[in-house]
Design a protein around this motif. Structure first.
Motif, PDB file in Angstrom:
ATOM      1  N   MET A   1      -0.460  -3.783  -1.012  1.00  0.00           N
ATOM      2  CA  MET A   1      -0.212  -3.230  -2.344  1.00  0.00           C
ATOM      3  C   MET A   1       1.064  -3.796  -2.966  1.00  0.00           C
ATOM      4  SD  MET A   1      -1.226   0.775  -1.701  1.00  0.00           S
ATOM      5  CE  MET A   1      -0.866   1.260  -3.388  1.00  0.00           C
ATOM      6  N   ALA A   2       2.083  -4.010  -2.147  1.00  0.00           N
ATOM      7  CA  ALA A   2       3.360  -4.489  -2.659  1.00  0.00           C
ATOM      8  C   ALA A   2       3.380  -5.996  -2.857  1.00  0.00           C
ATOM      9  CB  ALA A   2       4.491  -4.067  -1.727  1.00  0.00           C
TER      10      ALA A   2
ATOM     11  N   GLN B   1      -7.062  -8.154  -4.666  1.00  0.00           N
ATOM     12  CA  GLN B   1      -7.707  -6.898  -5.053  1.00  0.00           C
ATOM     13  C   GLN B   1      -6.814  -5.684  -4.796  1.00  0.00           C
ATOM     14  OE1 GLN B   1     -11.854  -6.330  -3.706  1.00  0.00           O
ATOM     15  NE2 GLN B   1     -11.861  -8.514  -3.188  1.00  0.00           N
ATOM     16  N   THR B   2      -5.978  -5.780  -3.779  1.00  0.00           N
ATOM     17  CA  THR B   2      -5.173  -4.614  -3.392  1.00  0.00           C
ATOM     18  C   THR B   2      -3.776  -4.599  -4.000  1.00  0.00           C
ATOM     19  OG1 THR B   2      -4.439  -5.779  -1.398  1.00  0.00           O
ATOM     20  CG2 THR B   2      -6.374  -4.372  -1.188  1.00  0.00           C
ATOM     21  N   LYS B   3      -3.316  -5.730  -4.525  1.00  0.00           N
ATOM     22  CA  LYS B   3      -1.955  -5.795  -5.056  1.00  0.00           C
ATOM     23  C   LYS B   3      -1.804  -4.922  -6.296  1.00  0.00           C
ATOM     24  CE  LYS B   3       1.676  -8.991  -6.523  1.00  0.00           C
ATOM     25  NZ  LYS B   3       2.051 -10.408  -6.760  1.00  0.00           N
ATOM     26  N   VAL B   4      -0.696  -4.192  -6.340  1.00  0.00           N
ATOM     27  CA  VAL B   4      -0.388  -3.311  -7.473  1.00  0.00           C
ATOM     28  C   VAL B   4       0.775  -3.917  -8.247  1.00  0.00           C
ATOM     29  CG1 VAL B   4       0.395  -1.014  -8.159  1.00  0.00           C
ATOM     30  CG2 VAL B   4      -1.194  -1.271  -6.228  1.00  0.00           C
TER      31      VAL B   4
ATOM     32  N   LYS C   1       3.267   0.016 -12.357  1.00  0.00           N
ATOM     33  CA  LYS C   1       2.009   0.747 -12.479  1.00  0.00           C
ATOM     34  C   LYS C   1       2.075   2.106 -11.793  1.00  0.00           C
ATOM     35  CE  LYS C   1      -2.988   0.112 -12.139  1.00  0.00           C
ATOM     36  NZ  LYS C   1      -4.085  -0.824 -11.766  1.00  0.00           N
TER      37      LYS C   1
ATOM     38  N   ASP D   1       6.042   2.642   5.141  1.00  0.00           N
ATOM     39  CA  ASP D   1       5.390   2.074   3.962  1.00  0.00           C
ATOM     40  C   ASP D   1       6.329   2.047   2.766  1.00  0.00           C
ATOM     41  OD1 ASP D   1       3.081   1.820   5.454  1.00  0.00           O
ATOM     42  OD2 ASP D   1       2.167   3.650   4.690  1.00  0.00           O
TER      43      ASP D   1
ATOM     44  N   MET E   1       6.882  -0.323  -0.616  1.00  0.00           N
ATOM     45  CA  MET E   1       6.535   0.232  -1.920  1.00  0.00           C
ATOM     46  C   MET E   1       7.751   0.314  -2.831  1.00  0.00           C
ATOM     47  SD  MET E   1       3.334   0.508  -1.880  1.00  0.00           S
ATOM     48  CE  MET E   1       3.061   1.425  -3.400  1.00  0.00           C
TER      49      MET E   1
END
Length: 285
Positions: free
Chosen positions: A1-2, A41-44, A48, A226, A230
């Motif tokens: 995600m990061a 697909q998973t990167k934020v 956001k 995590d 994040m």
């Protein structure tokens, strides 16, 4: 995600059955055409997520020892982990005389002691170092070792201080290898930056504990979480609850139902406040 994980790293990783991450993820419905595709697909994107709050056991003894119910995490230490391999000559334990030996285990032992020395010399309780993995060949009582591999973990909430210790250890590796006549290799496993909790998250956690009438203290997390990653894309923070004897990563890890309840309620009120919907009349969520 990061977005800190690279497809190149995943491309080179296989499990014990020679299965790639892509194949394993695809088998359970979360795959993609490639590791690059999966990560995309998973990167934020930054901004956001308004805030990220993580609830966890302390993994240390301070809350239990001090009789406190909630830990408000202000910073997260990050490790620099690296592997050092020494290679000597080896030989028979009786026939190879002491002046002729080039013992890689003794070189590794000197480095391990240097880790302890440099961490203590840093003068900060938040600096810690561990030489936790040892692999020796030929690992026989009647043989002088020919290879020794150690893995070192150095952590701190201060990046410059941590990396200063790392450099000192690397300098010691080189010096010991030259002194003992052994060859060496160093592989850096990871070297992530520490994270500081966002002020708004810390303040929201403190506010939640006051509303709930729970005792708390501000403290540092010395374990990987995590939230460390994040925090690179969102305001982040953590909530700790006590765990018995500070134990974790073992079968008898334990937190009481009451402590878990305190943690969940604190998390809920923290999220409500960060979302702008908390108040003294909103104690049930």
């Amino acid at each position: 995600m990061a977005g800190t994980l690279s497809p190149q790293l995943l491309d080179g990783k296989l499990d014990e059955n020679a299965t790639s991450f892509k194949d394993a993820a695809t088998a359970v419905g979360y795959g993609g055409k490639s590791h690059q595709d999966i990560l995309a697909q998973t990167k934020v994107s930054h901004g956001k997520i308004s805030a990220f709050v993580e609830l966890h056991i302390e993994q240390g003894p301070l809350l239990e020892r001090e009789g406190l119910q909630i830990g408000v995490v202000t910073a997260i230490a990050a490790p620099a982990s690296f592997r050092v391999q020494f290679k000597g000559d080896g030989g028979h334990a009786g026939a190879l005389l002491m002046p002729d030996r080039h013992d890689p285990v003794l070189a590794a032992a000197e480095v391990a002691l240097h880790v302890e020395k440099e961490v203590n010399a840093a003068g900060a309780g938040d600096t810690v170092g561990t030489t936790g993995a040892w692999h020796v060949l030929s690992n026989n009582i009647n043989s002088v070792p020919r290879e020794a591999c150690i893995e070192i973990d150095i952590r701190d909430i201060d990046l410059a201080r941590r990396d200063g210790v790392v450099q000192s250890v690397l300098d010691k590796v080189k010096a010991v290898a030259e002194e003992r006549g052994v060859s060496y290799w160093v592989d850096m496993i990871n070297q992530d930056p520490p994270a500081t909790s966002a002020h708004q998250v810390v303040n929201a956690v403190i506010s939640a504990t006051k509303q709930l009438g729970l005792s708390h203290k501000q403290m540092v997390s010395r374990a990987y979480h995590d939230s460390l990653f994040m925090a690179q894309i969102a305001p982040a923070g953590m909530i700790f609850i006590p765990c018995r004897n500070g134990w974790s990563h073992r079968p008898d890890e334990f937190s009481s139902a009451a402590d878990i309840e305190n943690g969940v309620k604190t998390l809920a009120l923290t999220l409500a406040e960060l979302a702008g919907s908390a108040g003294p009349d909103k104690t049930e969520l």
